[in-house]
Scaffold this motif. Structure first.
Motif, PDB file in Angstrom:
ATOM      1  N   ALA A  46       5.865   9.930  -1.853  1.00  0.00           N
ATOM      2  CA  ALA A  46       5.123   8.686  -1.685  1.00  0.00           C
ATOM      3  C   ALA A  46       5.713   7.885  -0.532  1.00  0.00           C
ATOM      4  O   ALA A  46       6.907   7.598  -0.511  1.00  0.00           O
ATOM      5  CB  ALA A  46       5.155   7.861  -2.964  1.00  0.00           C
ATOM      6  N   TYR A  47       4.876   7.552   0.449  1.00  0.00           N
ATOM      7  CA  TYR A  47       5.239   6.557   1.443  1.00  0.00           C
ATOM      8  C   TYR A  47       4.809   5.198   0.878  1.00  0.00           C
ATOM      9  O   TYR A  47       3.693   5.066   0.354  1.00  0.00           O
ATOM     10  CB  TYR A  47       4.486   6.773   2.753  1.00  0.00           C
TER      11      TYR A  47
ATOM     12  N   ILE B  16      10.430   9.143  -2.294  1.00  0.00           N
ATOM     13  CA  ILE B  16       9.816   7.867  -1.945  1.00  0.00           C
ATOM     14  C   ILE B  16      10.425   7.396  -0.624  1.00  0.00           C
ATOM     15  O   ILE B  16      11.645   7.292  -0.491  1.00  0.00           O
ATOM     16  CB  ILE B  16      10.042   6.797  -3.035  1.00  0.00           C
ATOM     17  N   GLU B  17       9.572   7.154   0.336  1.00  0.00           N
ATOM     18  CA  GLU B  17      10.033   6.720   1.662  1.00  0.00           C
ATOM     19  C   GLU B  17       9.483   5.337   1.974  1.00  0.00           C
ATOM     20  O   GLU B  17       8.290   5.070   1.821  1.00  0.00           O
ATOM     21  CB  GLU B  17       9.567   7.710   2.737  1.00  0.00           C
TER      22      GLU B  17
ATOM     23  N   ASP C 182       0.855  -1.190   0.000  1.00  0.00           N
ATOM     24  CA  ASP C 182       0.000   0.000   0.000  1.00  0.00           C
ATOM     25  C   ASP C 182       0.887   1.235   0.000  1.00  0.00           C
ATOM     26  O   ASP C 182       2.093   1.165   0.253  1.00  0.00           O
ATOM     27  CB  ASP C 182      -0.936   0.012   1.208  1.00  0.00           C
ATOM     28  N   THR C 183       0.258   2.382  -0.267  1.00  0.00           N
ATOM     29  CA  THR C 183       1.016   3.620  -0.405  1.00  0.00           C
ATOM     30  C   THR C 183       0.158   4.807  -0.013  1.00  0.00           C
ATOM     31  O   THR C 183      -1.081   4.734  -0.041  1.00  0.00           O
ATOM     32  CB  THR C 183       1.515   3.784  -1.860  1.00  0.00           C
TER      33      THR C 183
ATOM     34  N   ALA D 291      13.916  11.091   5.528  1.00  0.00           N
ATOM     35  CA  ALA D 291      14.178   9.653   5.395  1.00  0.00           C
ATOM     36  C   ALA D 291      13.757   9.129   4.030  1.00  0.00           C
ATOM     37  O   ALA D 291      13.574   7.929   3.853  1.00  0.00           O
ATOM     38  CB  ALA D 291      13.443   8.902   6.504  1.00  0.00           C
ATOM     39  N   ALA D 292      13.589  10.027   3.066  1.00  0.00           N
ATOM     40  CA  ALA D 292      13.074   9.634   1.755  1.00  0.00           C
ATOM     41  C   ALA D 292      14.165   9.589   0.700  1.00  0.00           C
ATOM     42  O   ALA D 292      15.128  10.372   0.737  1.00  0.00           O
ATOM     43  CB  ALA D 292      11.977  10.601   1.321  1.00  0.00           C
ATOM     44  N   TRP D 293      14.008   8.681  -0.252  1.00  0.00           N
ATOM     45  CA  TRP D 293      14.846   8.658  -1.455  1.00  0.00           C
ATOM     46  C   TRP D 293      14.437   9.816  -2.353  1.00  0.00           C
ATOM     47  O   TRP D 293      13.253  10.101  -2.514  1.00  0.00           O
ATOM     48  CB  TRP D 293      14.657   7.330  -2.172  1.00  0.00           C
ATOM     49  N   ASP D 294      15.414  10.509  -2.910  1.00  0.00           N
ATOM     50  CA  ASP D 294      15.177  11.691  -3.747  1.00  0.00           C
ATOM     51  C   ASP D 294      15.474  11.323  -5.197  1.00  0.00           C
ATOM     52  O   ASP D 294      16.618  10.988  -5.544  1.00  0.00           O
ATOM     53  CB  ASP D 294      16.074  12.841  -3.273  1.00  0.00           C
TER      54      ASP D 294
END
Length: 559
Positions: free
Chosen positions: A485-486, A517-518, A468-469, A547-550
């Motif tokens: 987006a988590y 995207i985390e 899920d997201t 804590a997210a990818w960029d």
């Protein structure tokens, strides 16, 4: 509202203005009219007649094997009502903080028998939210269990109105028996209620501001029952509905009341579990499902196996079926799934007629307005959209919402000229069928372009690694807002944000690809309807990228 008995069936309002190449989708001529399923009379009068007829049958079943007849529920409710009559005056508000157990139904009916009002809250409610609801509603009494008792007792002396706390005990359904020695029962059939009486108060969990109080009168509950019982006439077979929801959410209770009047039954899980869902369906003999939120994705996220079709389910109705997985749901589990749409304010409003449902599998179509509901789309400039097009959905017709209690400003924002602004962005096709596009207040404004999080979420959920997201806006000095987006992964999957980004790039325009995207290591928090409360993902009131990818930087930020 008037106490004038059953209303004349409403004129069918389904429009036929949509294109000449395909016939508009309409309800069958034999679809029953308004109040032909359930009489428009005080709720306890309606239920009493139903219980007299069907009360010996099991009507409420739980996943642990506990089962109760309507006669049992009524007997316990009338005795508890007799006790409450010594504590309550007409119109008093009583907060129920109970999980899925028979005493929730018993307490609800007992409060109504005293012409008082139920304020339903989740049993795991926190102190802050509990204080707001109890104080705002002016509750004088609380009914609790282990998980909610300390919170509610802590409010006595803090919230001026709250005087008494009653904690339910075991065994079920006799959780109030310790209070009932020598009590004279208060018979439900003898209650002289008015259709204008408030029945319950619920609180919205809107995107901004404090929760708003929604007051439901008899008409609102009866409307839910009426729609179900009218649609139910299409089959003569008995129905056993499995709902992966909590009673305090509302839909299970209104279905239960309808079942009391039709000889059907309701199956509830004490707590939703995707891993046990089909075991419960098999053991209970459920024939139908009503689900909301992420339930279809959670079921599909389980490993496929030979027992997926080992059940008696004939049909499922769901809010927010993932379009790209709709056909997979039907293939894997072996029965049709159809959409429905409504809100706390509108009640039942849009649904997919059974005779055309197969044509729209995988399209994301919600359906058409119920025969006694009128729908229209309004663009950003306030102009009504004619024919196919997109805009904010507004509803009229058999909509019983009168406004938020004690909040005329909030009411004025959603009610105007006989129309209810839903806040939902919709598309309508040439056949008059509606499709959900997103929430008006959730739209992400990226470099002047409006982006609906629901569209990005739908794509990410198609990736086999994503369970899920939740897609949200984050502030950006250049773009105004960026997309984050988590993602929660299926068990055993590896977090590969670059692949997820590429997956989105193949399916979305460039402006809609999430920049951040985390990986959500812990399961998402869930509301009673299994939705993700995005506010709870915030840190200090905002969504962060620490804590997210960029996507632009190609790395995960350090915490």
């Amino acid at each position: 509202m008037s106490d004038s008995g059953p209303a004349t069936p409403a004129t069918r309002l389904q429009s036929t203005k949509f294109g000449d190449d395909l016939a508009p989708v309409t309800w069958p001529d034999e679809f029953p009219g308004t109040w032909e399923g359930c009489p428009r009379e005080p709720l306890l009068q309606v239920l009493s007649r139903g219980i007299d007829r069907f009360g010996g049958q099991q009507v409420l079943l739980f996943d642990d094997g506990a089962a109760f007849t309507a006669h049992e529920l009524r007997e316990h409710a009338e005795r508890f009502a007799g006790h409450l009559s010594t504590l309550l005056a007409t119109g008093d508000r009583v907060v129920l903080a109970l999980s899925n157990r028979a005493e929730y139904v018993i307490a609800f009916l007992a409060v109504l028998a005293n012409r008082c009002v139920v304020v339903s809250v989740p049993p795991d409610i926190g102190t802050h939210d509990a204080q707001y609801a109890v104080d705002n509603a002016g509750c004088v009494l609380a009914v609790t269990e282990d998980s909610s008792d300390a919170v509610m007792r802590g409010l006595v002396g803090t919230v001026a109105s709250l005087r008494t706390v009653i904690k339910v005990r075991d065994p079920e359904p006799s959780g109030f028996d310790h209070l009932l020695q020598g009590v004279t029962p208060l018979r439900l059939v003898d209650v002289q209620a008015s259709l204008d009486d408030l029945v319950d108060i619920g609180y919205t969990s809107g995107t901004t501001g404090l929760p708003k109080a929604l007051g439901g009168r008899h008409d609102e509950t009866l409307r839910y029952m009426d729609v179900h019982l009218r649609r139910r006439r299409a089959t003569t077979e008995s129905m056993r509905m499995l709902m992966p929801l909590q009673l305090h959410y509302g839909d299970p209770l209104t279905y239960l009341f309808a079942a009391m009047c039709s000889g059907d039954s309701l199956v509830l899980m004490r707590k939703f579990s995707a891993s046990r869902f089909w075991d419960v369906a098999r053991a209970s003999g459920a024939t139908d499902i009503l689900s909301i939120g992420a339930v279809p994705n959670l079921l599909l996220g389980r490993p496929e196996g030979p027992t997926d079709r080992d059940h008696k389910i004939r049909h499922a109705t769901a809010l927010a079926i993932p379009p790209d997985r709709h056909a997979e749901l039907e293939r894997r589990f072996g029965f049709p799934w159809s959409e429905s749409y409504g809100s706390s304010e509108s009640g039942p409003a849009i649904s997919m007629p059974a005779h055309v449902a197969a044509e729209f599998v995988g399209s994301g179509a919600l359906g058409i307005p119920l025969p006694d509901v009128e729908a229209r789309l309004v663009d950003l400039d306030g102009h009504v959209v004619e024919g196919p097009g997109s805009g904010e959905l507004e509803l009229s017709g058999e909509i019983v919402f009168e406004g938020y209690l004690g909040n005329p400003a909030a009411t004025a924002e959603v009610l105007h000229d006989g129309w209810l602004r839903t806040g939902d962005l919709m598309h309508r096709d040439a056949r008059g069928v509606y499709y959900f596009e997103g929430r008006r207040k959730e739209v992400i404004r990226r470099s002047g372009i409006n982006i609906a999080p629901a569209e990005v979420e739908a794509v990410l959920r198609r990736h086999p690694a994503v369970l899920d997201t939740a897609v949200v806006p984050v502030d950006d000095p250049v773009m105004g807002e960026e997309i984050k987006a988590y993602v929660e992964l299926v068990p055993g999957a590896t977090f590969d944000p670059a692949r997820l980004s590429d997956f989105c790039a193949q399916r979305l325009t460039r402006q809609k690809i999430p920049r951040y995207i985390e990986h959500r290591v812990e399961p998402f928090p869930r509301t009673a309807s299994q939705r993700i409360p995005k506010k709870e993902l915030m840190v200090n009131g905002r969504h962060t990228t620490d804590a997210a990818w960029d996507r632009l930087g190609g790395q995960t930020h350090a915490r």
